[in-house]
Write a protein that holds these residues in place. Structure first.
Motif, PDB file in Angstrom:
ATOM      1  N   MET A   1      60.418  41.810  14.141  1.00 32.40           N
ATOM      2  CA  MET A   1      60.381  41.932  15.600  1.00 32.40           C
ATOM      3  C   MET A   1      59.141  41.212  16.119  1.00 32.40           C
ATOM      4  SD  MET A   1      60.333  45.377  17.984  1.00 32.40           S
ATOM      5  CE  MET A   1      61.871  45.988  17.323  1.00 32.40           C
ATOM      6  N   ASN A   2      59.321  40.200  17.031  1.00 32.10           N
ATOM      7  CA  ASN A   2      58.160  39.507  17.562  1.00 32.10           C
ATOM      8  C   ASN A   2      57.415  40.391  18.560  1.00 32.10           C
ATOM      9  OD1 ASN A   2      59.222  39.124  20.287  1.00 32.10           O
ATOM     10  ND2 ASN A   2      60.591  37.582  19.402  1.00 32.10           N
ATOM     11  N   THR A   3      56.227  39.947  18.937  1.00 30.09           N
ATOM     12  CA  THR A   3      55.357  40.796  19.751  1.00 30.09           C
ATOM     13  C   THR A   3      55.951  41.111  21.120  1.00 30.09           C
ATOM     14  OG1 THR A   3      54.156  38.839  20.523  1.00 30.09           O
ATOM     15  CG2 THR A   3      53.290  39.984  18.580  1.00 30.09           C
ATOM     16  N   LYS A   4      56.634  40.142  21.739  1.00 34.50           N
ATOM     17  CA  LYS A   4      57.231  40.389  23.050  1.00 34.50           C
ATOM     18  C   LYS A   4      58.339  41.430  22.961  1.00 34.50           C
ATOM     19  CE  LYS A   4      54.972  37.617  25.826  1.00 34.50           C
ATOM     20  NZ  LYS A   4      54.146  38.144  26.939  1.00 34.50           N
ATOM     21  N   THR A   5      59.199  41.279  21.947  1.00 30.30           N
ATOM     22  CA  THR A   5      60.283  42.236  21.774  1.00 30.30           C
ATOM     23  C   THR A   5      59.724  43.636  21.524  1.00 30.30           C
ATOM     24  OG1 THR A   5      61.688  40.509  20.837  1.00 30.30           O
ATOM     25  CG2 THR A   5      62.364  42.794  20.460  1.00 30.30           C
ATOM     26  N   LEU A   6      58.683  43.718  20.697  1.00 33.99           N
ATOM     27  CA  LEU A   6      58.030  45.000  20.442  1.00 33.99           C
ATOM     28  C   LEU A   6      57.468  45.581  21.728  1.00 33.99           C
ATOM     29  CD1 LEU A   6      56.922  47.166  18.517  1.00 33.99           C
ATOM     30  CD2 LEU A   6      54.917  45.691  18.169  1.00 33.99           C
ATOM     31  N   GLY A   7      56.821  44.725  22.521  1.00 29.26           N
ATOM     32  CA  GLY A   7      56.243  45.186  23.783  1.00 29.26           C
ATOM     33  C   GLY A   7      57.296  45.713  24.737  1.00 29.26           C
ATOM     34  N   TYR A   8      58.389  44.975  24.897  1.00 29.21           N
ATOM     35  CA  TYR A   8      59.445  45.408  25.812  1.00 29.21           C
ATOM     36  C   TYR A   8      60.146  46.672  25.312  1.00 29.21           C
ATOM     37  CZ  TYR A   8      59.107  41.086  28.506  1.00 29.21           C
ATOM     38  OH  TYR A   8      58.667  40.067  29.315  1.00 29.21           O
ATOM     39  N   THR A   9      60.391  46.752  24.008  1.00 32.11           N
ATOM     40  CA  THR A   9      61.070  47.924  23.452  1.00 32.11           C
ATOM     41  C   THR A   9      60.249  49.185  23.668  1.00 32.11           C
ATOM     42  OG1 THR A   9      62.141  46.563  21.749  1.00 32.11           O
ATOM     43  CG2 THR A   9      62.066  48.943  21.374  1.00 32.11           C
ATOM     44  N   THR A  10      58.966  49.112  23.334  1.00 31.50           N
ATOM     45  CA  THR A  10      58.098  50.284  23.501  1.00 31.50           C
ATOM     46  C   THR A  10      57.931  50.648  24.976  1.00 31.50           C
ATOM     47  OG1 THR A  10      56.179  48.797  23.354  1.00 31.50           O
ATOM     48  CG2 THR A  10      56.834  49.964  21.349  1.00 31.50           C
ATOM     49  N   MET A  11      57.922  49.646  25.867  1.00 30.80           N
ATOM     50  CA  MET A  11      57.753  49.928  27.284  1.00 30.80           C
ATOM     51  C   MET A  11      58.976  50.612  27.867  1.00 30.80           C
ATOM     52  SD  MET A  11      55.475  49.743  29.642  1.00 30.80           S
ATOM     53  CE  MET A  11      55.987  51.161  30.585  1.00 30.80           C
ATOM     54  N   VAL A  12      60.173  50.196  27.459  1.00 27.11           N
ATOM     55  CA  VAL A  12      61.400  50.823  27.953  1.00 27.11           C
ATOM     56  C   VAL A  12      61.456  52.294  27.528  1.00 27.11           C
ATOM     57  CG1 VAL A  12      63.912  50.886  27.725  1.00 27.11           C
ATOM     58  CG2 VAL A  12      62.762  48.712  28.124  1.00 27.11           C
ATOM     59  N   ILE A  13      61.156  52.551  26.260  1.00 25.77           N
ATOM     60  CA  ILE A  13      61.191  53.934  25.768  1.00 25.77           C
ATOM     61  C   ILE A  13      60.112  54.766  26.456  1.00 25.77           C
ATOM     62  CG2 ILE A  13      60.990  55.419  23.739  1.00 25.77           C
ATOM     63  CD1 ILE A  13      61.931  53.042  22.054  1.00 25.77           C
ATOM     64  N   SER A  14      58.922  54.185  26.610  1.00 26.45           N
ATOM     65  CA  SER A  14      57.830  54.896  27.272  1.00 26.45           C
ATOM     66  C   SER A  14      58.187  55.236  28.713  1.00 26.45           C
ATOM     67  CB  SER A  14      56.558  54.045  27.244  1.00 26.45           C
ATOM     68  OG  SER A  14      55.522  54.659  27.980  1.00 26.45           O
ATOM     69  N   ALA A  15      58.736  54.261  29.454  1.00 30.80           N
ATOM     70  CA  ALA A  15      59.096  54.489  30.853  1.00 30.80           C
ATOM     71  C   ALA A  15      60.180  55.557  30.970  1.00 30.80           C
ATOM     72  CB  ALA A  15      59.574  53.184  31.489  1.00 30.80           C
ATOM     73  N   THR A  16      61.127  55.557  30.028  1.00 34.09           N
ATOM     74  CA  THR A  16      62.186  56.561  30.042  1.00 34.09           C
ATOM     75  C   THR A  16      61.605  57.963  29.843  1.00 34.09           C
ATOM     76  OG1 THR A  16      63.777  54.967  29.159  1.00 34.09           O
ATOM     77  CG2 THR A  16      64.346  57.300  28.966  1.00 34.09           C
ATOM     78  N   LEU A  17      60.726  58.098  28.852  1.00 29.62           N
ATOM     79  CA  LEU A  17      60.090  59.396  28.612  1.00 29.62           C
ATOM     80  C   LEU A  17      59.243  59.827  29.805  1.00 29.62           C
ATOM     81  CD1 LEU A  17      58.955  58.972  24.873  1.00 29.62           C
ATOM     82  CD2 LEU A  17      60.779  60.448  25.740  1.00 29.62           C
ATOM     83  N   MET A  18      58.516  58.881  30.391  1.00 29.81           N
ATOM     84  CA  MET A  18      57.669  59.208  31.538  1.00 29.81           C
ATOM     85  C   MET A  18      58.491  59.677  32.730  1.00 29.81           C
ATOM     86  SD  MET A  18      54.321  58.754  31.049  1.00 29.81           S
ATOM     87  CE  MET A  18      53.526  58.126  32.529  1.00 29.81           C
ATOM     88  N   GLY A  19      59.729  59.231  32.813  1.00 26.99           N
ATOM     89  CA  GLY A  19      60.587  59.657  33.913  1.00 26.99           C
ATOM     90  C   GLY A  19      60.891  61.140  33.890  1.00 26.99           C
ATOM     91  N   PHE A  20      60.661  61.798  32.749  1.00 29.29           N
ATOM     92  CA  PHE A  20      60.926  63.232  32.619  1.00 29.29           C
ATOM     93  C   PHE A  20      59.724  64.096  33.003  1.00 29.29           C
ATOM     94  CE2 PHE A  20      64.368  61.482  30.198  1.00 29.29           C
ATOM     95  CZ  PHE A  20      65.383  62.426  30.252  1.00 29.29           C
ATOM     96  N   VAL A  21      58.641  63.481  33.459  1.00 30.02           N
ATOM     97  CA  VAL A  21      57.438  64.238  33.810  1.00 30.02           C
ATOM     98  C   VAL A  21      57.741  65.333  34.827  1.00 30.02           C
ATOM     99  CG1 VAL A  21      55.240  64.100  35.032  1.00 30.02           C
ATOM    100  CG2 VAL A  21      55.748  62.475  33.227  1.00 30.02           C
ATOM    101  N   GLY A  22      58.483  64.987  35.882  1.00 33.24           N
ATOM    102  CA  GLY A  22      58.781  65.962  36.929  1.00 33.24           C
ATOM    103  C   GLY A  22      59.562  67.155  36.407  1.00 33.24           C
TER     104      GLY A  22
END
Length: 310
Positions: A1-22
């Motif tokens: 996995m190249n660095t960009k793909t790693l960055g985008y993958t981790t960001m999507v999962i992170s943003a999804t989890l962060m959406g559950f804060v409320g």
């Protein structure tokens, strides 16, 4: 996995989890600063345990601390304290949008001080997701009598939550900006220091305004610990990895996916509603964020193929 793909993958999962804060915050009977402190503390403990297990805990000791490393962690802790509090005093859509004024702020700072170039495509997609957020929060609205209306107003009922949301956005923008410094630090070590200095910053605030746990019951404690693990350790560690591999503008495009998750949870679980224009806003956010990923990965493939041929 190249660095960009790693960055985008981790960001999507992170943003999804962060959406559950409320969802988590509304099931915990304490203030946002206590919740954020727990997220930072649980995150620090978990990442340290992993590093000890992997045998690379010495990298923490060998990391040369700099002001940007310490300030980025402190900004993360304080912005999350303000954000969690905002979800308790205003709508989830408002809270999520207001913290996500931060990526726009960080993108501008990175362009000015770090000379990060914003491509025409990325700028267009970032504009699309930002407008989508304006639709979601209702700053841009439509009615059959007045047509399209652009207005920014805060109701008395939600004023405190909205102001906390603005403060969280400012802090989040500074965190993303300072995270672009010292990319030489490993993701594990950077995550640990983010959690550590975030907890220290909130702890310092506790000295001014002592927290109260009087209303915490068994259910609240379960939700609090679970939030510390999933949305503290999980989401923020992934965010740290993403910030290491993506430019500020790229990070901003994908990070807005949280607004869709947060608004969706508000609709499904708390009876909040979206108009047709707000739904269009959600589509713009998804399209803009995913478009950034698709175009970047598609652009990488020809260059990688050319390298293989040589």
């Amino acid at each position: 996995m190249n660095t960009k793909t790693l960055g985008y993958t981790t960001m999507v999962i992170s943003a999804t989890l962060m959406g559950f804060v409320g969802l988590f915050a509304r099931n915990i009977n304490t203030s946002g600063d206590v919740i954020a402190f727990t997220r930072m503390t649980v995150g620090a403990i978990c990442i340290l345990a992993i590093m000890l297990y992997k045998g690379n805990a010495l990298s923490i000791k060998n990391t040369k601390l700099s002001p940007t490393v310490m300030v980025s962690g402190a900004c993360l802790g304080l912005c999350l304290a303000a954000y969690v509090s905002a979800t308790q005093y205003t709508t989830l859509a408002n809270a999520v949008f207001l913290i996500y004024t931060g990526p726009v702020f960080s993108t501008l700072l990175a362009a000015i001080f770090l000379k990060e170039k914003i491509s025409a495509l990325t700028g267009t997609l970032l504009t699309a997701v930002f407008i989508g957020c304006l639709f979601i929060i209702g700053i841009i609205s439509y009615s059959s009598t007045e047509g399209v209306v652009v207005s920014l107003s805060f109701s008395k009922e939600n004023f405190l939550g909205d102001m906390l949301g603005l403060a969280s956005g400012f802090g989040y923008g500074l965190f993303l900006f300072f995270s672009r410094y010292r990319t030489d630090v490993s993701s594990d070590s950077r995550s640990f220091f983010n959690f550590l200095f975030g907890a220290i910053a909130i702890g310092a605030y506790f000295m001014v305004s002592p927290p109260s746990l009087a209303d915490m019951d068994a259910s609240s404690w379960v939700w609090l610990i679970a939030m510390g693990f999933f949305i503290g350790f999980g989401a923020l560690s992934l965010l740290t990895i993403a910030a290491k591999h993506l430019k500020a503008a790229e990070l901003a495009c994908v990070s807005y996916f949280e607004t869709v998750v947060g608004a969706g949870i508000g609709i499904l679980l708390f009876g909040e509603s979206l108009t047709m224009l707000q739904t269009l806003g959600g589509l713009l956010v998804i399209g803009g964020g995913m478009g950034e990923i698709v175009f970047t990965i598609a652009k990488k493939k020809p260059s990688q193929q050319a390298q293989l041929e040589h």
